[in-house]
Design a protein around this motif. Structure first.
Motif, short mmCIF file in Angstrom:
data_model
loop_
_atom_site.label_atom_id
_atom_site.label_comp_id
_atom_site.label_asym_id
_atom_site.label_seq_id
_atom_site.Cartn_x
_atom_site.Cartn_y
_atom_site.Cartn_z
N LEU A 16 0.83 -1.20 0.00
CA LEU A 16 0.00 0.00 0.00
C LEU A 16 0.87 1.26 0.00
O LEU A 16 0.57 2.23 -0.71
CB LEU A 16 -0.93 0.01 1.21
CG LEU A 16 -2.05 -1.03 1.22
CD1 LEU A 16 -2.78 -1.02 2.56
CD2 LEU A 16 -3.03 -0.79 0.09
N LEU A 33 -6.49 4.19 -0.33
CA LEU A 33 -5.32 3.40 0.10
C LEU A 33 -4.93 3.75 1.53
O LEU A 33 -4.58 2.87 2.31
CB LEU A 33 -4.15 3.62 -0.85
CG LEU A 33 -4.29 3.02 -2.24
CD1 LEU A 33 -3.16 3.49 -3.15
CD2 LEU A 33 -4.32 1.50 -2.17
N GLU A 36 -7.39 2.14 3.85
CA GLU A 36 -7.13 0.69 3.90
C GLU A 36 -5.87 0.40 4.73
O GLU A 36 -5.83 -0.55 5.51
CB GLU A 36 -6.96 0.14 2.48
CG GLU A 36 -6.76 -1.35 2.43
CD GLU A 36 -6.60 -1.88 1.01
OE1 GLU A 36 -6.19 -3.06 0.87
OE2 GLU A 36 -6.85 -1.14 0.04
N GLY A 37 -4.87 1.25 4.57
CA GLY A 37 -3.63 1.08 5.32
C GLY A 37 -3.84 1.23 6.81
O GLY A 37 -3.31 0.45 7.61
#
Length: 69
Positions: A16, A33, A36-37
């Motif tokens: 990521l 991203l 999500e990270g």
């Protein structure tokens, strides 16, 4: 979806980060991203805390056994 191990989560976080460093990425993709990270890191931290708890329980059990001898 299978549960990822800590190591798999760490590798995914690296992937990521590499994607986030791409100068061609859009703002919308960056935000996705990043989100999500953060989720991935939180899950990895939970795995670490669970491992610490298990180690503490094992150490306490071993101490009880040693004290009983």
């Amino acid at each position: 979806m299978k549960k990822q191990s800590f190591e798999e989560k760490l590798e995914h976080s690296k992937e990521l980060l590499e994607k986030l460093m791409d100068p061609e990425i859009t703002l919308e993709e960056s935000v996705k991203l990043y989100e999500e990270g953060l989720k991935n890191i939180k899950e990895a931290q939970t795995l670490i805390e669970e491992a610490k708890t298990k180690i503490t329980v094992i150490e306490q059990a071993n101490q009880t056994i040693e004290d009983g001898q």
